[in-house]
Design an enzyme around this catalytic site. Structure first.
Site, PDB file in Angstrom:
ATOM      1  N   HIS A 289      99.424  19.102  39.462  1.00  0.00           N
ATOM      2  CA  HIS A 289      98.485  18.743  38.386  1.00  0.00           C
ATOM      3  C   HIS A 289      97.739  19.974  37.866  1.00  0.00           C
ATOM      4  CE1 HIS A 289      95.727  15.986  36.246  1.00  0.00           C
ATOM      5  NE2 HIS A 289      94.839  16.937  36.478  1.00  0.00           N
ATOM      6  N   GLU A 290      97.164  20.727  38.782  1.00  0.00           N
ATOM      7  CA  GLU A 290      96.368  21.882  38.354  1.00  0.00           C
ATOM      8  C   GLU A 290      97.253  22.985  37.778  1.00  0.00           C
ATOM      9  OE1 GLU A 290      93.298  21.557  38.063  1.00  0.00           O
ATOM     10  OE2 GLU A 290      93.130  19.722  39.245  1.00  0.00           O
TER      11      GLU A 290
ATOM     12  N   HIS B 226      97.589  22.495  34.013  1.00  0.00           N
ATOM     13  CA  HIS B 226      96.484  23.086  33.240  1.00  0.00           C
ATOM     14  C   HIS B 226      96.606  24.613  33.195  1.00  0.00           C
ATOM     15  CE1 HIS B 226      94.544  19.237  32.988  1.00  0.00           C
ATOM     16  NE2 HIS B 226      94.269  19.158  34.276  1.00  0.00           N
TER      17      HIS B 226
END
Length: 453
Positions: A21-22, A25
Site C-alpha cells: 500500500h505505502e 503512494h
C-alpha cells in the site's frame, strides 16, 4: 495452533500488505516529481532506519506494526526551501495529488490480481463440490438437491470447487432473486435446481453458509481404524492399540469412523463392548467413554484419533490451472468479484440488512493468517489477496483521514475550483477519526465475541 507461528504469520502478512500500500503512494509520488521524506512501515519509535544522504528518502521500520505512512515534502507540515517548492505535494496540480493518493489502494488491488494470477498459473487445488447429504426441510431440500449432485454453475458463476461454490452462493444471494443452480446428478445428467431468492436473502450474514443451506460436502468414508491414542485416556486404558480396526460395538456393526465417533459420543460414562480386529484376530474389549460437557450437552470421549491415508481425498480433488493470459483474466475477474461483494455487504450493514458479524478485526485476521499459512503457500497467498482487497476497498471509502476521504476533498476542490478551507478539512478529519475509531472498536468487539463464544 502454535501462538508464535500464528503471530509470525500475522506480522509477515501485515508487513507485506502495508509495504504494498505505502509503496504505491511512494512510487507514484517519486514518478510525478514529489519529494518523499520518509517511508515508514509501522508507527512509533523507529527500530531500524536507513538513509543514503540528507536529501534522499529515509526508510524506517517502526515498533507498532499496525500500519505505515509515506511522508512527503509539504508546506502544511513545515517550512519548505524556495528551491524545493516545485517538489512539494501541496504545490502539485490536482491530478497529480489525486494519482498519488489513489495509488495506495490501487496497488492493493494490483497485488491481489498478481497473487491470484500466480495461484491460477501454478494450479489451484480444491475439493469438487459433491453433495454428501441434504438436511430435511432445508433450503437445499426445497430446491430438490440430492446426495451425489455435483454443483457445476451457480447463477452466472462456475463452481469447480467448494470454495468457488460458497463464494458464488454468497454473491448471488445478495440479489434476492430465485437462483438457478446447474448440477450433474448421480446418474450423470445435467439439470437446473432452483433456489428460492426469498430464502437466500439472509444467507450472506450467516458464517455457516452451507449449514444454513442444508448442504454437506461428500466425504470419503473413513475406515474405523485407530491412528493415534492420547495417553491416559479411556481408549488406551481399555487396551486399544494403534492399527486396531473397530468391527462392532454392543453387537452392532460399525460401518466407518463417523459411525464409531457417534457411538462414543452417545455413551458418556457407559460401558461399550467393542469388537476389534488386530493382526488377523478378533478381540473383545470394554471401553467407558469419559463424560465431557459440550454446549450444555453430555457427550462421550475416549481419546482416540483416526488413521488416515494421504491418497484418500485424491478422487475428490480438482486442480484449476490456466495459461498466463487466461490466468490474468481470471485473476482480474476474481478481484473485481471480491471487491463488489465486500462493497455490497458493507452497504447492507449500513442499512441494517447484514450482521456486523461480517466484520473481522486483528484477532480474527491473525488466526486466519496462521491457519492458512499452516495449510500451505497457495492458501496463504489467497488469504493475502483477500485482505489486500479489503484494504483497498476500505481505504477508498469517502471517510476523511482515509485515502478515499482525501479523494473526496479533491473532488470538492475540482467542483468548486478551490480547495476546502483548512478549518473544514480539520472538522472532517475529526469526524473521520471518530468513525474509524468506532469501526475498529466494533471489529475488536466482534473478535472478542467470537473468541469467548
Amino acid at each position: 495452533m502454535d501462538l508464535l507461528f500464528t503471530l509470525g504469520s500475522f506480522l509477515v502478512a501485515l508487513a507485506i500488505l502495508i509495504s504494498v500500500h505505502e509503496f504505491g503512494h511512494f512510487w507514484v509520488a517519486r514518478r510525478l516529481g514529489v519529494k518523499v521524506l520518509r517511508f515508514s512501515i509501522g508507527f512509533g519509535p523507529p527500530l531500524l532506519r536507513r538513509q543514503r544522504d540528507p536529501d534522499s528518502t529515509e526508510y524506517v521500520l517502526a515498533g507498532i506494526p499496525l500500519g505505515g505512512y509515506v511522508k512527503m515534502l509539504d508546506e502544511r507540515e513545515g517550512e519548505v526551501p524556495p528551491d524545493q517548492l516545485h517538489r512539494a505535494f501541496n504545490r502539485q496540480p490536482l491530478w497529480k495529488r489525486s494519482a498519488i493518493v489513489a495509488a495506495g489502494p490501487l496497488f492493493n488491488f494490483a497485488f491481489a490480481i498478481l497473487a491470484y494470477w500466480a495461484v491460477f498459473l501454478a494450479g489451484d487445488t480444491g475439493l469438487r463440490p459433491l453433495i454428501g447429504a441434504v438436511a430435511p426441510e432445508s433450503i437445499a431440500a426445497e430446491a430438490g438437491f440430492q446426495r451425489g449432485d455435483e454443483l457445476l454453475r451457480i447463477g452466472e458463476r462456475a463452481s469447480p470447487t467448494w470454495e468457488g461454490a460458497v463464494f458464488a452462493f454468497m454473491a448471488e444471494a445478495l440479489d434476492g432473486k430465485d437462483l438457478p443452480v446447474r448440477v450433474r446428478d448421480a446418474s450423470g445428467s445435467e439439470l437446473d435446481r432452483w433456489v428460492s431468492g426469498e430464502r437466500l436473502a439472509d444467507l450472506p450474514e450467516d458464517p455457516n453458509l452451507l449449514d444454513r443451506l442444508g448442504l454437506s460436502p461428500l466425504r470419503p468414508p473413513l475406515p474405523a481404524v485407530i491412528g493415534e491414542l492420547t495417553p491416559g485416556e479411556p481408549a488406551e486404558q481399555a487396551g486399544l492399540r494403534v492399527g486396531d480396526r473397530i468391527l462392532a460395538a454392543d453387537g452392532a456393526p460399525v460401518k466407518d469412523w463417523r459411525d464409531w465417533v457417534q457411538l462414543v459420543r452417545d455413551h458418556p460414562g457407559l460401558e461399550l463392548r467393542v469388537e476389534v480386529g488386530r493382526g488377523g484376530e478378533r478381540l473383545e474389549l470394554t471401553v467407558v467413554p469419559r463424560i465431557l460437557e459440550a454446549d450444555g450437552v453430555r457427550i462421550g470421549r475416549i481419546g482416540a484419533g483416526v488413521q488416515t491415508r494421504d491418497d484418500l481425498m485424491d478422487p475428490y480433488r480438482v486442480e484449476i490451472r490456466y495459461g498466463p493470459f487466461s490466468a490474468l483474466g481470471q485473476s482480474v475477474a476474481k478481484t473485481l468479484d471480491m471487491s463488489q461483494l465486500m462493497l455490497r455487504v458493507m452497504g447492507r450493514m449500513l442499512i441494517g440488512q447484514a450482521s456486523v458479524e461480517n466484520l473481522s478485526g486483528p484477532i480474527t485476521i491473525a488466526e486466519t493468517a496462521g491457519r492458512t499459512a499452516s495449510y500451505g503457500l497457495d492458501y496463504f497467498i489467497k488469504f493475502l489477496a483477500v485482505v489486500s482487497i479489503s484494504l483497498g476497498v476500505l481505504n477508498l471509502l469517502p471517510i476523511p483521514i482515509l485515502d478515499g476521504g482525501h479523494l473526496l476533498y479533491f473532488f470538492i476542490e475540482w467542483v468548486k475550483g478551490s480547495p476546502l478551507s483548512e478549518q473544514a478539512q480539520l472538522h472532517g478529519q475529526k469526524i473521520g477519526l471518530v468513525l474509524l475509531a468506532t469501526l475498529m472498536t466494533l471489529a475488536f468487539y466482534v473478535d472478542l465475541s467470537r473468541l469467548f463464544g
